[in-house]
Scaffold this motif. Structure first.
Motif, PDB file in Angstrom:
ATOM      1  N   PHE A 158       0.847  -1.183   0.000  1.00 58.92           N
ATOM      2  CA  PHE A 158       0.000   0.000   0.000  1.00 58.92           C
ATOM      3  C   PHE A 158       0.883   1.233   0.000  1.00 58.92           C
ATOM      4  O   PHE A 158       2.059   1.181   0.363  1.00 58.92           O
ATOM      5  N   LYS A 159       0.308   2.347  -0.446  1.00 58.37           N
ATOM      6  CA  LYS A 159       1.069   3.583  -0.565  1.00 58.37           C
ATOM      7  C   LYS A 159       1.093   4.370   0.743  1.00 58.37           C
ATOM      8  O   LYS A 159       2.099   4.938   1.114  1.00 58.37           O
ATOM      9  N   ASN A 160      -0.029   4.452   1.404  1.00 59.05           N
ATOM     10  CA  ASN A 160      -0.141   5.215   2.647  1.00 59.05           C
ATOM     11  C   ASN A 160      -0.363   4.261   3.810  1.00 59.05           C
ATOM     12  O   ASN A 160      -1.145   3.316   3.707  1.00 59.05           O
ATOM     13  N   TYR A 161       0.313   4.543   4.897  1.00 60.89           N
ATOM     14  CA  TYR A 161       0.174   3.699   6.072  1.00 60.89           C
ATOM     15  C   TYR A 161      -1.148   4.017   6.773  1.00 60.89           C
ATOM     16  O   TYR A 161      -1.503   5.181   6.937  1.00 60.89           O
ATOM     17  N   PRO A 162      -1.894   2.997   7.201  1.00 64.27           N
ATOM     18  CA  PRO A 162      -3.155   3.265   7.897  1.00 64.27           C
ATOM     19  C   PRO A 162      -2.900   3.867   9.277  1.00 64.27           C
ATOM     20  O   PRO A 162      -1.828   3.717   9.849  1.00 64.27           O
ATOM     21  N   ARG A 163      -3.906   4.547   9.807  1.00 60.68           N
ATOM     22  CA  ARG A 163      -3.797   5.154  11.136  1.00 60.68           C
ATOM     23  C   ARG A 163      -4.600   4.317  12.126  1.00 60.68           C
ATOM     24  O   ARG A 163      -5.706   3.889  11.828  1.00 60.68           O
ATOM     25  N   PHE A 164      -3.989   4.107  13.305  1.00 62.13           N
ATOM     26  CA  PHE A 164      -4.643   3.308  14.334  1.00 62.13           C
ATOM     27  C   PHE A 164      -4.745   4.098  15.625  1.00 62.13           C
ATOM     28  O   PHE A 164      -3.879   4.905  15.949  1.00 62.13           O
ATOM     29  N   ASN A 165      -5.791   3.846  16.365  1.00 56.05           N
ATOM     30  CA  ASN A 165      -5.997   4.473  17.659  1.00 56.05           C
ATOM     31  C   ASN A 165      -4.974   3.891  18.639  1.00 56.05           C
ATOM     32  O   ASN A 165      -4.931   2.682  18.870  1.00 56.05           O
ATOM     33  N   LEU A 166      -4.159   4.725  19.247  1.00 54.85           N
ATOM     34  CA  LEU A 166      -3.110   4.271  20.152  1.00 54.85           C
ATOM     35  C   LEU A 166      -3.681   3.614  21.408  1.00 54.85           C
ATOM     36  O   LEU A 166      -3.038   2.742  21.993  1.00 54.85           O
ATOM     37  N   GLU A 167      -4.869   4.002  21.801  1.00 55.50           N
ATOM     38  CA  GLU A 167      -5.505   3.360  22.961  1.00 55.50           C
ATOM     39  C   GLU A 167      -5.735   1.874  22.680  1.00 55.50           C
ATOM     40  O   GLU A 167      -5.495   1.025  23.534  1.00 55.50           O
ATOM     41  N   TYR A 168      -6.179   1.559  21.470  1.00 55.87           N
ATOM     42  CA  TYR A 168      -6.428   0.159  21.110  1.00 55.87           C
ATOM     43  C   TYR A 168      -5.114  -0.603  20.950  1.00 55.87           C
ATOM     44  O   TYR A 168      -5.029  -1.776  21.313  1.00 55.87           O
ATOM     45  N   LEU A 169      -4.101   0.048  20.424  1.00 57.95           N
ATOM     46  CA  LEU A 169      -2.786  -0.584  20.361  1.00 57.95           C
ATOM     47  C   LEU A 169      -2.278  -0.885  21.771  1.00 57.95           C
ATOM     48  O   LEU A 169      -1.639  -1.917  22.008  1.00 57.95           O
ATOM     49  N   GLY A 170      -2.574   0.010  22.711  1.00 51.33           N
ATOM     50  CA  GLY A 170      -2.192  -0.201  24.105  1.00 51.33           C
ATOM     51  C   GLY A 170      -2.869  -1.418  24.713  1.00 51.33           C
ATOM     52  O   GLY A 170      -2.277  -2.127  25.538  1.00 51.33           O
ATOM     53  N   ILE A 171      -4.112  -1.672  24.331  1.00 49.14           N
ATOM     54  CA  ILE A 171      -4.820  -2.860  24.823  1.00 49.14           C
ATOM     55  C   ILE A 171      -4.108  -4.113  24.337  1.00 49.14           C
ATOM     56  O   ILE A 171      -3.891  -5.058  25.103  1.00 49.14           O
ATOM     57  N   PHE A 172      -3.712  -4.127  23.062  1.00 48.75           N
ATOM     58  CA  PHE A 172      -2.987  -5.290  22.548  1.00 48.75           C
ATOM     59  C   PHE A 172      -1.615  -5.439  23.216  1.00 48.75           C
ATOM     60  O   PHE A 172      -1.130  -6.550  23.395  1.00 48.75           O
ATOM     61  N   GLN A 173      -1.005  -4.335  23.629  1.00 45.90           N
ATOM     62  CA  GLN A 173       0.249  -4.405  24.376  1.00 45.90           C
ATOM     63  C   GLN A 173       0.016  -5.108  25.724  1.00 45.90           C
ATOM     64  O   GLN A 173       0.817  -5.936  26.147  1.00 45.90           O
ATOM     65  N   LYS A 174      -1.102  -4.789  26.381  1.00 41.89           N
ATOM     66  CA  LYS A 174      -1.444  -5.445  27.650  1.00 41.89           C
ATOM     67  C   LYS A 174      -1.715  -6.932  27.439  1.00 41.89           C
ATOM     68  O   LYS A 174      -1.335  -7.765  28.262  1.00 41.89           O
ATOM     69  N   VAL A 175      -2.386  -7.268  26.342  1.00 44.45           N
ATOM     70  CA  VAL A 175      -2.639  -8.672  26.018  1.00 44.45           C
ATOM     71  C   VAL A 175      -1.308  -9.394  25.823  1.00 44.45           C
ATOM     72  O   VAL A 175      -1.114 -10.501  26.325  1.00 44.45           O
ATOM     73  N   ALA A 176      -0.377  -8.782  25.118  1.00 46.00           N
ATOM     74  CA  ALA A 176       0.930  -9.391  24.894  1.00 46.00           C
ATOM     75  C   ALA A 176       1.636  -9.676  26.216  1.00 46.00           C
ATOM     76  O   ALA A 176       2.267 -10.731  26.384  1.00 46.00           O
ATOM     77  N   LYS A 177       1.513  -8.769  27.172  1.00 48.19           N
ATOM     78  CA  LYS A 177       2.151  -8.969  28.486  1.00 48.19           C
ATOM     79  C   LYS A 177       1.569 -10.175  29.216  1.00 48.19           C
ATOM     80  O   LYS A 177       2.278 -10.846  29.956  1.00 48.19           O
ATOM     81  N   VAL A 178       0.275 -10.445  29.033  1.00 49.91           N
ATOM     82  CA  VAL A 178      -0.334 -11.623  29.652  1.00 49.91           C
ATOM     83  C   VAL A 178       0.406 -12.882  29.195  1.00 49.91           C
ATOM     84  O   VAL A 178       0.592 -13.822  29.962  1.00 49.91           O
ATOM     85  N   PHE A 179       0.859 -12.887  27.945  1.00 52.52           N
ATOM     86  CA  PHE A 179       1.538 -14.050  27.372  1.00 52.52           C
ATOM     87  C   PHE A 179       3.061 -13.927  27.415  1.00 52.52           C
ATOM     88  O   PHE A 179       3.763 -14.680  26.750  1.00 52.52           O
ATOM     89  N   ASN A 180       3.565 -12.957  28.182  1.00 52.93           N
ATOM     90  CA  ASN A 180       5.013 -12.726  28.296  1.00 52.93           C
ATOM     91  C   ASN A 180       5.669 -12.477  26.943  1.00 52.93           C
ATOM     92  O   ASN A 180       6.775 -12.926  26.675  1.00 52.93           O
TER      93      ASN A 180
END
Length: 182
Positions: A128-150
């Protein structure tokens, strides 16, 4: 005691799905965690978490938020075992059982969204030519999920500028992230 049905669920899957469920939404059914045919899912309408659960065959059950939150509060971050047993008493009552921590509940009476329609395979080719934009709050939730799994960080695989992204946590756990609308 005799149960109609018993399945084994991963505690980490339940704990991580609790992070992704809706909190106070008019769509009351997405405030719970869905146990489907071979998976656990949770969504808040902007993100989706899918956890493979091979023992959950032919399931169609929404566990209410109160039961999930109470069990997590009792068990905490260091469970005695890796699994939680989900027992069916009768047509109306179910029980979450983790080594002496119990939560009796009635499933949420509602139809969970068809998350399999939104889910996607891990992309192999991204152009793709332009990078999509994501809500950082939702990215933060996935960061917390990742921590659950070390896991240090989740991997994000955007598909196009305006479509959802695949979020890889582990081989058995992944998410879907919707882009911001511009």
């Amino acid at each position: 005691m005799e149960f109609k049905k018993t399945i084994e669920l991963q505690y980490k899957h339940i704990r991580s799905a609790a992070l992704c469920k809706a909190k106070n939404d008019v769509r009351f059914y997405i405030c719970g965690i869905y146990v489907g045919d071979g998976f656990i899912a949770a969504t808040n309408g902007h993100i989706l978490l899918m956890c493979n659960e091979p023992d959950a065959k032919e399931m169609n059950l929404i566990i209410p938020a109160e039961a999930i939150d109470s069990l997590i509060k009792k068990v905490g971050n260091n469970p005695l075992t890796k699994t939680v047993l989900l027992h069916q008493f009768d047509d109306e009552h179910w029980l979450l059982d983790h080594v002496g921590s119990y939560e009796l509940f009635k499933p949420v009476d509602g139809k969970y969204p068809d998350v399999t329609r939104v889910d996607l395979e891990k992309p192999t080719d991204i152009q793709f030519k332009n990078y999509p934009r994501f809500n950082l709050e939702y990215l933060g939730i996935f960061q917390k999920v990742a921590k659950v799994f070390n896991v240090s960080f989740p991997y994000i695989y955007p598909t196009t500028e305006n479509d959802r992204a695949f979020v890889e946590i582990t081989d058995d756990v992944h998410g879907v992230l919707m882009p911001c609308r511009i």
